[in-house]
Write an enzyme that holds these catalytic residues in place. Structure first.
Site, PDB file in Angstrom:
ATOM      1  N   GLU A 102       0.840  -1.200   0.000  1.00  0.00           N
ATOM      2  CA  GLU A 102       0.000   0.000   0.000  1.00  0.00           C
ATOM      3  C   GLU A 102       0.875   1.250   0.000  1.00  0.00           C
ATOM      4  O   GLU A 102       2.033   1.197   0.432  1.00  0.00           O
ATOM      5  CB  GLU A 102      -0.878   0.019   1.273  1.00  0.00           C
ATOM      6  CG  GLU A 102      -2.319  -0.360   1.060  1.00  0.00           C
ATOM      7  CD  GLU A 102      -3.128   0.716   0.329  1.00  0.00           C
ATOM      8  OE1 GLU A 102      -2.544   1.561  -0.386  1.00  0.00           O
ATOM      9  OE2 GLU A 102      -4.352   0.700   0.467  1.00  0.00           O
ATOM     10  N   ASP A 103       0.300   2.366  -0.436  1.00  0.00           N
ATOM     11  CA  ASP A 103       1.036   3.630  -0.334  1.00  0.00           C
ATOM     12  C   ASP A 103       0.922   4.222   1.064  1.00  0.00           C
ATOM     13  O   ASP A 103       1.897   4.674   1.637  1.00  0.00           O
ATOM     14  CB  ASP A 103       0.585   4.632  -1.406  1.00  0.00           C
ATOM     15  CG  ASP A 103      -0.925   4.881  -1.433  1.00  0.00           C
ATOM     16  OD1 ASP A 103      -1.672   4.262  -0.640  1.00  0.00           O
ATOM     17  OD2 ASP A 103      -1.373   5.697  -2.266  1.00  0.00           O
ATOM     18  N   ARG A 154       1.471  12.654  -8.555  1.00  0.00           N
ATOM     19  CA  ARG A 154       2.028  11.335  -8.223  1.00  0.00           C
ATOM     20  C   ARG A 154       3.497  11.218  -8.591  1.00  0.00           C
ATOM     21  O   ARG A 154       4.238  10.469  -7.968  1.00  0.00           O
ATOM     22  CB  ARG A 154       1.259  10.231  -8.972  1.00  0.00           C
ATOM     23  CG  ARG A 154      -0.175  10.028  -8.526  1.00  0.00           C
ATOM     24  CD  ARG A 154      -0.697   8.732  -9.137  1.00  0.00           C
ATOM     25  NE  ARG A 154      -2.146   8.651  -9.127  1.00  0.00           N
ATOM     26  CZ  ARG A 154      -2.872   8.185  -8.104  1.00  0.00           C
ATOM     27  NH1 ARG A 154      -2.288   7.794  -7.005  1.00  0.00           N
ATOM     28  NH2 ARG A 154      -4.184   8.131  -8.196  1.00  0.00           N
ATOM     29  N   ASP A 195      -4.315   5.085   6.386  1.00  0.00           N
ATOM     30  CA  ASP A 195      -4.852   6.260   7.088  1.00  0.00           C
ATOM     31  C   ASP A 195      -5.964   5.787   8.031  1.00  0.00           C
ATOM     32  O   ASP A 195      -5.703   5.422   9.175  1.00  0.00           O
ATOM     33  CB  ASP A 195      -5.342   7.260   6.042  1.00  0.00           C
ATOM     34  CG  ASP A 195      -5.951   8.515   6.637  1.00  0.00           C
ATOM     35  OD1 ASP A 195      -5.768   8.756   7.841  1.00  0.00           O
ATOM     36  OD2 ASP A 195      -6.629   9.264   5.904  1.00  0.00           O
ATOM     37  N   PHE A 224      -2.298  15.727   5.100  1.00  0.00           N
ATOM     38  CA  PHE A 224      -2.512  15.180   3.764  1.00  0.00           C
ATOM     39  C   PHE A 224      -1.203  15.312   2.994  1.00  0.00           C
ATOM     40  O   PHE A 224      -0.651  16.407   2.880  1.00  0.00           O
ATOM     41  CB  PHE A 224      -3.645  15.913   3.043  1.00  0.00           C
ATOM     42  CG  PHE A 224      -4.024  15.238   1.764  1.00  0.00           C
ATOM     43  CD1 PHE A 224      -4.939  14.201   1.755  1.00  0.00           C
ATOM     44  CD2 PHE A 224      -3.437  15.633   0.563  1.00  0.00           C
ATOM     45  CE1 PHE A 224      -5.269  13.552   0.577  1.00  0.00           C
ATOM     46  CE2 PHE A 224      -3.766  14.989  -0.620  1.00  0.00           C
ATOM     47  CZ  PHE A 224      -4.685  13.953  -0.616  1.00  0.00           C
TER      48      PHE A 224
HETATM   49  P1  IMP Z   1      -7.605   4.518   4.256  1.00  0.00           P
HETATM   50  O1  IMP Z   1      -8.604   3.519   3.766  1.00  0.00           O
HETATM   51  O2  IMP Z   1      -8.256   5.708   4.920  1.00  0.00           O
HETATM   52  O3  IMP Z   1      -6.526   3.917   5.140  1.00  0.00           O
HETATM   53  O4  IMP Z   1      -6.901   5.180   3.030  1.00  0.00           O
HETATM   54  C1  IMP Z   1      -6.310   4.478   2.050  1.00  0.00           C
HETATM   55  C2  IMP Z   1      -6.151   5.287   0.785  1.00  0.00           C
HETATM   56  O5  IMP Z   1      -6.499   6.677   0.949  1.00  0.00           O
HETATM   57  C3  IMP Z   1      -4.717   5.273   0.383  1.00  0.00           C
HETATM   58  O6  IMP Z   1      -4.403   4.136  -0.382  1.00  0.00           O
HETATM   59  C4  IMP Z   1      -4.582   6.566  -0.391  1.00  0.00           C
HETATM   60  O7  IMP Z   1      -4.929   6.362  -1.744  1.00  0.00           O
HETATM   61  C5  IMP Z   1      -5.598   7.492   0.249  1.00  0.00           C
HETATM   62  N1  IMP Z   1      -4.963   8.431   1.195  1.00  0.00           N
HETATM   63  C6  IMP Z   1      -5.011   8.402   2.539  1.00  0.00           C
HETATM   64  N2  IMP Z   1      -4.304   9.410   3.078  1.00  0.00           N
HETATM   65  C7  IMP Z   1      -3.777  10.091   2.032  1.00  0.00           C
HETATM   66  C8  IMP Z   1      -2.901  11.243   1.933  1.00  0.00           C
HETATM   67  O8  IMP Z   1      -2.457  11.860   2.919  1.00  0.00           O
HETATM   68  N3  IMP Z   1      -2.571  11.616   0.666  1.00  0.00           N
HETATM   69  C9  IMP Z   1      -3.004  10.967  -0.443  1.00  0.00           C
HETATM   70  N4  IMP Z   1      -3.806   9.906  -0.395  1.00  0.00           N
HETATM   71  C10 IMP Z   1      -4.182   9.458   0.835  1.00  0.00           C
HETATM   72 MG    MG Z   2      -5.457   8.158  -3.768  1.00  0.00          MG
END
Ligand code: IMP
Ligand code: MG
Length: 178
Positions: free
Chosen positions: A101-102, A167, A105, A154
């Site tokens: 994963e990137d 990106r 959050d 963010f």
């Molecule tokens: P989660 O499901 O909230 O954990 O978020 C997962 C996805 O939200 C990641 O794979 C990102 O694509 C996006 N995301 C969450 N935080 C950020 C951020 O700070 N910048 C850019 N994308 C984010």
């Molecule tokens: Mg994204």
């Protein structure tokens, strides 16, 4: 049109990313060294592919690679819903799986994807994320490997986007509304 943003000085520089990816590659390579099967590396599109390709190049392991795409995020806030846009096509039953994963959050995407992959009767499933943002967590997720733990901001660059832009930046920046 997305709202205008301004970027900080780099939160994480390209050199820091390269060094940390190398360390992660060493750790993962040694932990799977005795695995009887190639490691199934599953990359979450689109954000994780920049990190995952660099990581794959430093893994000293046989691997098999596939992609999936999920969506839970619109603009700067999570919708709280996970949708599978495209799934893996490679069989992963009986293999060790590494989900790449990137960023984690809220944890909703990663926890959903971990369950999804484990439902394929895998030998094991672990999570490797470039960035961990623990302050955003809504569900607990076992993060097996994390590149960097970051504050509740963010961020974008090195795969991470703001409305599909930014990106290709080689560093990671904090984005704030102008
Ligand atoms: P989660 O499901 O909230 O954990 O978020 C997962 C996805 O939200 C990641 O794979 C990102 O694509 C996006 N995301 C969450 N935080 C950020 C951020 O700070 N910048 C850019 N994308 C984010
Ligand atoms: Mg994204």
């Amino acid at each position: 049109m997305s709202a205008p943003i301004q970027l900080s000085h780099p939160l994480i520089t390209p050199d820091q990313i390269r060094d940390r990816v190398h360390e992660l590659g060493e750790t993962i390579s040694s932990e799977y060294a005795d695995s009887p099967f190639p490691l199934s590396v599953i990359i979450v599109l689109k954000g994780a592919c920049f990190f995952a390709v660099d990581l794959l190049r430093v893994l000293r392991l046989p691997t098999r690679v596939d992609f999936l795409q999920a969506s839970s995020y619109i603009g700067m806030g999570s919708t709280g819903e996970v949708r599978l846009i495209s799934d893996i096509t490679m069989p992963i039953a009986g293999t060790d799986v590494l989900l790449v994963e990137d960023i984690v959050d809220t944890g909703l995407t990663a926890s959903w994807l971990l369950r999804h992959l484990a439902s394929h009767a895998t030998r094991s499933v672990r999570l490797c994320t470039l960035l961990d943002k623990p302050a955003g967590r809504q569900v607990s997720v076992p993060v097996d490997y994390a590149g960097f733990t970051i504050p509740d901001e963010f961020v974008l660059g090195y795969g991470l986007d703001y409305d599909e832009g930014y990106r290709n930046l080689p560093a990671i920046y904090v984005a704030r509304p102008v």
